[in-house]
Design a protein around this motif. Structure first.
Motif, PDB file in Angstrom:
ATOM      1  N   LEU A  75       0.831  -1.207   0.000  1.00  0.00           N
ATOM      2  CA  LEU A  75       0.000   0.000   0.000  1.00  0.00           C
ATOM      3  C   LEU A  75       0.866   1.258   0.000  1.00  0.00           C
ATOM      4  CD1 LEU A  75      -2.885   1.078   0.121  1.00  0.00           C
ATOM      5  CD2 LEU A  75      -2.757   0.973   2.614  1.00  0.00           C
ATOM      6  N   GLU A  76       1.944   1.244   0.745  1.00  0.00           N
ATOM      7  CA  GLU A  76       2.842   2.398   0.783  1.00  0.00           C
ATOM      8  C   GLU A  76       3.521   2.606  -0.566  1.00  0.00           C
ATOM      9  OE1 GLU A  76       6.686   4.063   3.328  1.00  0.00           O
ATOM     10  OE2 GLU A  76       5.876   2.071   3.704  1.00  0.00           O
ATOM     11  N   ALA A  77       3.940   1.512  -1.219  1.00  0.00           N
ATOM     12  CA  ALA A  77       4.567   1.636  -2.530  1.00  0.00           C
ATOM     13  C   ALA A  77       3.590   2.187  -3.562  1.00  0.00           C
ATOM     14  CB  ALA A  77       5.104   0.267  -2.973  1.00  0.00           C
ATOM     15  N   LEU A  78       2.335   1.720  -3.500  1.00  0.00           N
ATOM     16  CA  LEU A  78       1.327   2.207  -4.436  1.00  0.00           C
ATOM     17  C   LEU A  78       1.084   3.705  -4.244  1.00  0.00           C
ATOM     18  CD1 LEU A  78      -0.850   1.825  -6.568  1.00  0.00           C
ATOM     19  CD2 LEU A  78      -2.403   1.042  -4.757  1.00  0.00           C
ATOM     20  N   ILE A  79       0.946   4.118  -2.986  1.00  0.00           N
ATOM     21  CA  ILE A  79       0.716   5.543  -2.712  1.00  0.00           C
ATOM     22  C   ILE A  79       1.912   6.376  -3.153  1.00  0.00           C
ATOM     23  CG2 ILE A  79       0.381   7.230  -0.870  1.00  0.00           C
ATOM     24  CD1 ILE A  79      -1.250   5.109   0.616  1.00  0.00           C
ATOM     25  N   SER A  80       3.121   5.870  -2.975  1.00  0.00           N
ATOM     26  CA  SER A  80       4.317   6.596  -3.403  1.00  0.00           C
ATOM     27  C   SER A  80       4.333   6.796  -4.916  1.00  0.00           C
ATOM     28  CB  SER A  80       5.573   5.851  -2.957  1.00  0.00           C
ATOM     29  OG  SER A  80       5.624   5.767  -1.543  1.00  0.00           O
ATOM     30  N   GLU A  81       3.972   5.751  -5.674  1.00  0.00           N
ATOM     31  CA  GLU A  81       3.952   5.878  -7.120  1.00  0.00           C
ATOM     32  C   GLU A  81       2.855   6.848  -7.571  1.00  0.00           C
ATOM     33  OE1 GLU A  81       3.743   2.182  -9.107  1.00  0.00           O
ATOM     34  OE2 GLU A  81       5.626   1.411  -8.293  1.00  0.00           O
ATOM     35  N   ILE A  82       1.717   6.831  -6.895  1.00  0.00           N
ATOM     36  CA  ILE A  82       0.647   7.785  -7.231  1.00  0.00           C
ATOM     37  C   ILE A  82       1.121   9.213  -6.989  1.00  0.00           C
ATOM     38  CG2 ILE A  82      -1.655   8.577  -6.597  1.00  0.00           C
ATOM     39  CD1 ILE A  82      -2.361   5.656  -5.988  1.00  0.00           C
ATOM     40  N   LEU A  83       1.818   9.431  -5.887  1.00  0.00           N
ATOM     41  CA  LEU A  83       2.347  10.770  -5.591  1.00  0.00           C
ATOM     42  C   LEU A  83       3.390  11.204  -6.612  1.00  0.00           C
ATOM     43  CD1 LEU A  83       2.642  10.610  -1.686  1.00  0.00           C
ATOM     44  CD2 LEU A  83       0.939  11.840  -3.040  1.00  0.00           C
TER      45      LEU A  83
END
Length: 446
Positions: A274-282
């Motif tokens: 989840l953290e990796a996904l949010i980082s890529e979205i940012l």
């Protein structure tokens, strides 16, 4: 509300009316005698006709012409030679000159209008002075008749000029009205690109403006559509790891201490995803929102650093770099680094361990092309056009990822005014090419 239509129309009409009115007024004031002499049917050809008759037929014939004009137009005429002596008897009593002298030639006190005209014979070179006396009632009647045509012509001219002003006014205000309606629709997100199609076909400034507006509207609609699609994709992608976390937490609440210990790694793994996904979205959002000034970028140093980092992150795979010397451009180094790094990561997911990843950089005209090739299975041709869209993954892929790497690379290329080309290599594998201009092009910000 002050209408631009009425202001433009009134300005045109008043300008035309003032010019026409002032022209007539000045002509009437400055050339009144000349206007009567040139327009009155009893005077405009009398001097030439009388002189020709007098020199050809004598005094009696010339006197008959004057008598005829008196009977027809009630005009009295005297003709004097260069010495001031009468040439013929004329049609006015000799007392007229004395009467005019006593009244000081004041038209307000004289019963007639006194006009004079000189004419020089082309045949003999003699000059004659014609003295005309027109009774005021006769002159007033002729004025009323003679003014009918100029007033009619003036009325027709005003009607024609008013219609022309209307045409010019409509040609200005109607395109503005269409543009205003298009701006309103764009603000309400109901803009249709064909609404300004006719206006865009015009070969004037409004046509250019409509064409640019269509491009802007299409770009804005595309960005709005992309944002909406991104929100839907983000919500969909976030729902899956959150659902797995909820399930794992529910199981942990009911599990025994020994079973709970086994669930912690699973919870940690889902949190990391989840953290990796949010980082890529940012990262994807920052590519569009970065407004920093462009600067000089040393591509050789940047690509060399990315090559070393990629091999450190995946030691079992080799990254081969083939770049022309002294490659530099103007741009945003952080965006270029993210774009190439994502291409390398994407290649590492599918490249076999025994084959090197090939990274090349060369200058082609006013652009620099950076390509990354892997020796993996490639992508089916029907899915190539969709690659690079956020969260899109070709069917059959088993490698980890969220489908944002290529989207980040494409946004970075577009931010520079370039493009990302994705294709299968003729010799097998997949190749992604970044085409970047030496100077970044103008890009509309969302």
């Amino acid at each position: 509300m002050r209408s631009l239509f009425w202001r433009i129309l009134a300005s045109f009409w008043l300008a035309i009316a003032l010019v026409a009115g002032l022209s007539i007024l000045l002509g009437h004031m400055l050339n009144q005698d000349a206007w009567i002499l040139s327009r009155h049917p009893g005077l405009n050809t009398l001097a030439a006709e009388w002189t020709q008759t007098y020199e050809a037929q004598g005094e009696d014939a010339a006197q008959e012409i004057l008598q005829q004009r008196k009977r027809q137009y009630h005009i009295d005429v005297q003709v004097l030679n260069e010495s001031g002596d009468p040439v013929v008897r004329g049609t006015f009593p000799r007392r007229a000159a004395a009467f005019e002298a006593r009244q000081n030639n004041d038209d307000r006190r004289l019963p007639w209008r006194r006009l004079t005209d000189e004419f020089t014979s082309d045949k003999t070179g003699d000059t004659y002075l014609f003295i005309f006396r027109i009774p005021h009632p006769e002159l007033d009647a002729w004025h009323r008749e003679s003014l009918l045509w100029p007033l009619s012509a003036l009325g027709i001219a005003l009607v024609v000029l008013t219609l022309f002003s209307l045409l010019v006014t409509f040609s200005i205000t109607r395109p503005l009205s269409r543009l205003r309606s298009a701006v309103h629709d764009l603000g309400q997100t109901t803009y249709q690109q064909n609404s300004l199609a006719k206006l865009a076909n015009r070969r004037d400034e409004f046509g250019v403006l409509a064409t640019d507006f269509n491009r802007m509207g299409a770009r804005l609609q595309s960005l709005i559509g992309s944002q909406r699609q991104l929100l839907r994709d983000v919500s969909h992608e976030l729902r899956s790891p959150l659902a797995r976390l909820r399930i794992a937490l529910a199981l942990a609440e009911r599990a025994s201490p020994e079973e709970r210990e086994k669930l912690w790694p699973r919870l940690t793994r889902e949190c990391d995803r989840l953290e990796a996904l949010i980082s890529e979205i940012l990262v994807l959002a920052r590519v569009d929102a970065d407004n920093a000034s462009a600067e000089e970028v040393d591509l050789n140093a940047l690509l060399g650093t990315l090559q070393k980092d990629a091999q450190l992150g995946s030691p079992e795979q080799t990254v081969r770099l083939d770049a022309e010397p002294q490659l530099s451009m103007t741009g945003w180094p952080t965006m270029i680094e993210r774009a190439v790094d994502n291409l390398l990561r994407n290649a590492q997911r599918f490249n076999p361990v025994d084959q090197p990843i090939e990274m090349q950089a060369s200058r082609q005209g006013e652009r620099i092309v950076v390509s990354v090739r892997d020796h993996g299975p490639g992508v089916q041709a029907e899915h190539l056009s969709q690659l690079g869209e956020p969260f899109y993954r070709a069917p059959g892929q088993t490698a980890a990822g969220h489908g944002l790497g290529l989207a980040i690379a494409r946004r970075a290329a577009e931010r520079h005014g370039g493009s990302l080309t994705l294709a299968n290599h003729p010799d097998g594998g997949f190749v992604a090419s970044l085409e970047l201009p030496l100077v970044p092009g103008a890009v509309v910000q969302p």
